[in-house]
Design an enzyme around this catalytic site. Structure first.
Site, mmCIF file in Angstrom:
data_model
loop_
_atom_site.group_PDB
_atom_site.id
_atom_site.type_symbol
_atom_site.label_atom_id
_atom_site.label_comp_id
_atom_site.label_asym_id
_atom_site.label_seq_id
_atom_site.Cartn_x
_atom_site.Cartn_y
_atom_site.Cartn_z
ATOM 1 N N SER A 218 -7.745 -12.415 13.562
ATOM 2 C CA SER A 218 -6.425 -12.930 14.317
ATOM 3 C C SER A 218 -5.919 -11.344 14.833
ATOM 4 C CB SER A 218 -5.532 -13.584 13.471
ATOM 5 O OG SER A 218 -5.770 -14.782 13.517
ATOM 6 N N VAL B 117 -7.436 -13.311 8.895
ATOM 7 C CA VAL B 117 -8.168 -13.839 7.625
ATOM 8 C C VAL B 117 -9.161 -12.872 6.994
ATOM 9 C CG1 VAL B 117 -7.638 -16.262 8.032
ATOM 10 C CG2 VAL B 117 -9.742 -15.119 9.007
ATOM 11 N N TYR C 54 -12.772 -16.548 22.501
ATOM 12 C CA TYR C 54 -12.013 -16.393 21.645
ATOM 13 C C TYR C 54 -12.691 -15.928 20.268
ATOM 14 C CZ TYR C 54 -8.887 -17.449 17.654
ATOM 15 O OH TYR C 54 -8.146 -17.424 16.633
ATOM 16 N N LYS D 118 -5.629 -10.843 18.449
ATOM 17 C CA LYS D 118 -4.633 -11.579 19.413
ATOM 18 C C LYS D 118 -3.495 -10.769 20.007
ATOM 19 C CE LYS D 118 -5.092 -15.929 16.491
ATOM 20 N NZ LYS D 118 -4.687 -16.814 15.381
HETATM 21 O O1 DON Z 1 -9.616 -18.579 14.684
HETATM 22 C C1 DON Z 1 -9.608 -18.440 13.577
HETATM 23 O O2 DON Z 1 -9.377 -19.328 12.627
HETATM 24 C C2 DON Z 1 -10.031 -17.110 13.299
HETATM 25 N N1 DON Z 1 -10.991 -16.655 13.962
HETATM 26 C C3 DON Z 1 -9.140 -16.158 12.966
HETATM 27 C C4 DON Z 1 -7.809 -16.713 12.180
HETATM 28 C C5 DON Z 1 -6.967 -15.801 11.464
HETATM 29 O O3 DON Z 1 -7.296 -14.433 11.557
HETATM 30 C C6 DON Z 1 -5.787 -15.979 10.735
HETATM 31 N N2 DON Z 1 -5.021 -14.811 10.093
HETATM 32 N N3 DON Z 1 -4.516 -14.709 9.077
#
Ligand code: DON
Length: 337
Positions: A83, A279, A209, A86
């Site tokens: 994330s 994450v 994405y 982003k």
């Molecule tokens: O889209 C997702 O779920 C993951 N590629 C990224 C989510 C993420 O990193 C949330 N962060 N804490």
């Protein structure tokens, strides 16, 4: 939660410059030593390959706006940016199409709900709400200039590499693992499409994405990428102007309100810096004008934020006088000014 953690550390004000280099390096090492043994949090496993991360990995890095880098621990271990991408894709889109357009299409307000919430979209009439939750990030990726998904991907990979000051590659194992399990993101993209919010094939955008989330970085890369946002858009290692200073301002404002999802308020209350988590265990925290912290440690709290990373940032925010809200009477700013 964090206050009791650092109550023995004198609070410096945020005015002035970073302390002398020796002190900074010493405090980064101390932040690492202080929390290396902390055994809290859970490694993410909803993307299967992430479950294999070693929970003991812990790296802390600080890059000053002048390019001076201080590292401690596993700051050279590669992990998928997830994330945190982003924030930088948002900056690239603001640079390309202007912040009003992004504001109108994506939004800039916190959802108060988890990062992959579908309900947030429904509760807000189809608005993705902000670029840091998955819905807003997918909508932002769709806005990246380029006629085809491949063009958009090329722009993202090149743009994030400019922030890092080196060519970033995709971790194919992470990309494949998430591609096989990202039904929820595909559903989010389809829902956005149903509200007329995407303007591009939803599955192609989710694929781009997913690739951006699988870009491989280190804690040190995150510190450099963040320091670029701290230095008015100029990468302090390469000297390249990656985005305009106004874009950094807009990006940091969004991070300040949404960077740690539903925990952003607590984070701002304790640490006082615009930041973004991912994450796989990364965190970047940006100190406008001064530099940025990059941290990496896989065990996460319930909102998906690295536990050790948050603690290390809290410690350094206080010890280095980074909290943007910590002022002092003129003439009493303390040793960091
Ligand atoms: O889209 C997702 O779920 C993951 N590629 C990224 C989510 C993420 O990193 C949330 N962060 N804490």
């Amino acid at each position: 939660m964090f206050e009791s953690d650092v109550e023995d550390v004198a609070q410096r004000s945020s005015t002035g410059l970073l302390p002398a280099q020796d002190d900074v390096g010493d405090l980064v090492a101390r932040a690492h030593a202080r929390y290396g043994g902390l055994d809290e949090g859970t490694v993410a496993d909803y993307i299967p390959v992430l479950a294999g991360a070693d929970p003991s990995w812990f790296g802390v890095s600080l890059c000053g706006a002048d390019g001076a880098v201080h590292d401690a621990g596993d700051s050279g271990i590669a992990f998928s940016i997830q994330s945190i991408s982003k924030a930088f894709v948002f900056a690239l889109v603001c640079e390309a199409i202007g912040h009003e357009v992004v504001h109108d299409i994506v939004g800039v307000n916190n959802t108060g709900l988890p990062f992959n919430s579908v309900m947030a979209i429904e509760l807000n009439g189809g608005s993705p709400m902000n670029p840091m939750v998955n819905a807003g990030a997918i909508a932002t990726t769709a806005l990246v200039p380029g006629a085809s998904a491949e063009d958009k991907w090329q722009a993202i990979q090149a743009g994030l590499s400019r922030f890092a000051g080196r060519a970033l590659d995709v971790d194919d194992e992470v990309y494949r693992s998430e591609s096989g399990t990202n039904q929820r993101n595909r559903a989010i993209a389809r829902l956005l499409e149903s509200y007329g919010r995407l303007g591009h094939d939803p599955l192609e955008i989710v694929d781009v994405y997913t690739r951006q989330c699988a870009l491989s970085v280190t804690a040190r890369d995150l510190a450099v990428m963040g320091a670029t946002l701290a230095a008015g858009g100029m990468n302090p290692l390469t000297g390249e102007q990656v985005v305009a200073a106004e874009v950094c301002r807009d990006t940091l404002a969004v991070l300040a309100s949404c960077g740690l999802y539903e925990r952003t308020g607590e984070w701002m209350f304790e640490i006082g810096l615009p930041a973004k988590s991912g994450v796989s265990g990364g965190i970047v925290a940006v100190v406008p004008g001064k530099g940025a912290l990059g941290a990496f440690s896989p065990p996460l709290d319930a909102a998906g934020n690295s536990v050790r990373g948050q603690r290390a940032c809290a410690y350094l925010s206080r010890a280095l006088g980074l909290n943007l809200f910590a002022s002092a009477r003129p003439g009493q700013e303390g040793p960091s000014s």
